[in-house]
Write a protein that holds these residues in place. Sequence first.
Motif, PDB file in Angstrom:
ATOM      1  N   ASP A 148       0.857  -1.078  -0.096  1.00 43.28           N
ATOM      2  CA  ASP A 148       0.002   0.034  -0.067  1.00 43.28           C
ATOM      3  C   ASP A 148       0.768   1.117  -0.034  1.00 43.28           C
ATOM      4  N   LEU A 149       2.047   1.103   0.638  1.00 41.61           N
ATOM      5  CA  LEU A 149       2.775   2.435   0.908  1.00 41.61           C
ATOM      6  C   LEU A 149       3.387   2.652  -0.463  1.00 41.61           C
ATOM      7  N   ILE A 150       3.645   1.977  -1.652  1.00 43.23           N
ATOM      8  CA  ILE A 150       4.199   2.100  -2.676  1.00 43.23           C
ATOM      9  C   ILE A 150       3.161   2.889  -3.825  1.00 43.23           C
ATOM     10  N   LYS A 151       2.070   2.805  -3.233  1.00 46.39           N
ATOM     11  CA  LYS A 151       0.882   3.350  -4.135  1.00 46.39           C
ATOM     12  C   LYS A 151       0.706   5.017  -4.098  1.00 46.39           C
ATOM     13  N   LEU A 152       1.712   5.301  -3.293  1.00 42.21           N
ATOM     14  CA  LEU A 152       2.080   7.004  -3.180  1.00 42.21           C
ATOM     15  C   LEU A 152       2.920   7.344  -3.985  1.00 42.21           C
ATOM     16  N   LYS A 153       2.695   7.887  -5.068  1.00 42.61           N
ATOM     17  CA  LYS A 153       3.644   7.973  -6.341  1.00 42.61           C
ATOM     18  C   LYS A 153       4.731   9.368  -6.236  1.00 42.61           C
ATOM     19  N   ASP A 154       4.390  10.187  -5.141  1.00 42.60           N
ATOM     20  CA  ASP A 154       4.952  11.484  -5.057  1.00 42.60           C
ATOM     21  C   ASP A 154       5.809  11.456  -3.747  1.00 42.60           C
ATOM     22  N   ILE A 155       6.216  10.386  -3.199  1.00 39.62           N
ATOM     23  CA  ILE A 155       7.090  10.634  -1.960  1.00 39.62           C
ATOM     24  C   ILE A 155       8.329  10.968  -2.172  1.00 39.62           C
ATOM     25  N   ASP A 167      12.390  -5.681   5.357  1.00 42.63           N
ATOM     26  CA  ASP A 167      13.659  -6.642   4.663  1.00 42.63           C
ATOM     27  C   ASP A 167      13.899  -6.193   3.148  1.00 42.63           C
ATOM     28  N   ASP A 168      14.526  -7.283   2.469  1.00 36.27           N
ATOM     29  CA  ASP A 168      15.110  -6.951   1.088  1.00 36.27           C
ATOM     30  C   ASP A 168      13.966  -6.713   0.316  1.00 36.27           C
ATOM     31  N   HIS A 169      13.051  -7.538   0.451  1.00 33.75           N
ATOM     32  CA  HIS A 169      11.730  -7.560  -0.399  1.00 33.75           C
ATOM     33  C   HIS A 169      11.187  -5.970  -0.467  1.00 33.75           C
ATOM     34  N   CYS A 170      11.139  -5.546   0.768  1.00 34.06           N
ATOM     35  CA  CYS A 170      10.576  -4.028   1.020  1.00 34.06           C
ATOM     36  C   CYS A 170      11.373  -2.974   0.084  1.00 34.06           C
ATOM     37  N   LEU A 171      12.783  -3.118   0.337  1.00 33.83           N
ATOM     38  CA  LEU A 171      13.501  -2.318  -0.659  1.00 33.83           C
ATOM     39  C   LEU A 171      13.389  -2.513  -1.924  1.00 33.83           C
ATOM     40  N   ALA A 172      13.309  -3.692  -2.400  1.00 30.20           N
ATOM     41  CA  ALA A 172      13.170  -3.911  -3.793  1.00 30.20           C
ATOM     42  C   ALA A 172      11.833  -3.183  -4.438  1.00 30.20           C
ATOM     43  N   SER A 173      10.814  -3.096  -3.394  1.00 29.12           N
ATOM     44  CA  SER A 173       9.550  -2.611  -3.915  1.00 29.12           C
ATOM     45  C   SER A 173       9.620  -1.395  -4.095  1.00 29.12           C
ATOM     46  N   LEU A 174      10.463  -0.563  -3.555  1.00 27.04           N
ATOM     47  CA  LEU A 174      10.706   0.951  -3.756  1.00 27.04           C
ATOM     48  C   LEU A 174      10.848   1.121  -5.131  1.00 27.04           C
ATOM     49  N   VAL A 175      11.284   0.628  -6.155  1.00 29.83           N
ATOM     50  CA  VAL A 175      11.558   0.815  -7.526  1.00 29.83           C
ATOM     51  C   VAL A 175      10.029   1.147  -7.936  1.00 29.83           C
TER      52      VAL A 175
END
Length: 273
Positions: A148-155, A167-175
């Motif tokens: 849900d966090l990565i749905k904010l496209k202007d962060i 974890d690593d999965h969370c960092l990878a999703s920041l793409v």
Amino acid sequence: MNFISQSKVLLQLPLCRSCALRVVGRHGPVVAASNKPCISYFEDRYYHNIRIETVQEAWAQLKKEFKYLKKASANLSPDSRDFALGQEIGTAIFLIKANASVHFSNGVWYGNKRGDGKKSWPKEEAVGYTVNAVDAKETLLDRNGFEDLIKLKDIKYLDLEGCPYVDDHCLASLVHIRDSLTHLNVNRCDSITENGLATLHKLRKLERLNMSDVPKVKYPKLVAAMLEEAVPNLRVNIISQLVEKRMKKRERKEEAEKSQRMDSDLGQKQSVS
């Protein structure tokens, strides 16, 4: 009839002398006492120890399950009613429920930014604005919450310091927010490794990365150098807590010496006058 009396009747074991005297005071005369250990001896010697260990194990399991429930409750899917005012406000409400704070482009912080336990919620005044900063320090967000966090496209600013489940999965999703994210803080994130940090090279607009005291990263200086080489304008901060404490101690020492010099100069001027 107490536990000792019941055990005597059921097991046909005589009471020892001390237990017999103790029971006589409560229930009147009993059978002749024996010098051999009775059921009370074994109860005092073994039963209570087993009972305490069992309680400790149960309590440890209960704390473990409670910790899991807290994590699960912090990452529950947002309520559809929270999105009545739009995607940005709905996701912001989800993050606030997870004890994070969010900053909208109208210049207002929502959540528990003041630390007084009172949460402020975005309402109609935030409609039409976007979230540009998230302070999720020491929250229980995990990979489910990041969906849900990565749905904010202007962060632009994201603070994840002290988040145990990032974890690593969370960092990878920041793409998914690579076109906006410029500042990232992952200090004291115990679940992050070099593999997760390596995925940050895709964040081409990242300007500042704080990655101090990440215990699973064995070579932080090497990772920092590689990231700074891969991302054009990136600067990585890897100052450890120990170095930071030493710097603060040095600053306090310098301030004390400065104040002593000022006092001595003032004393000399007064003596001359």
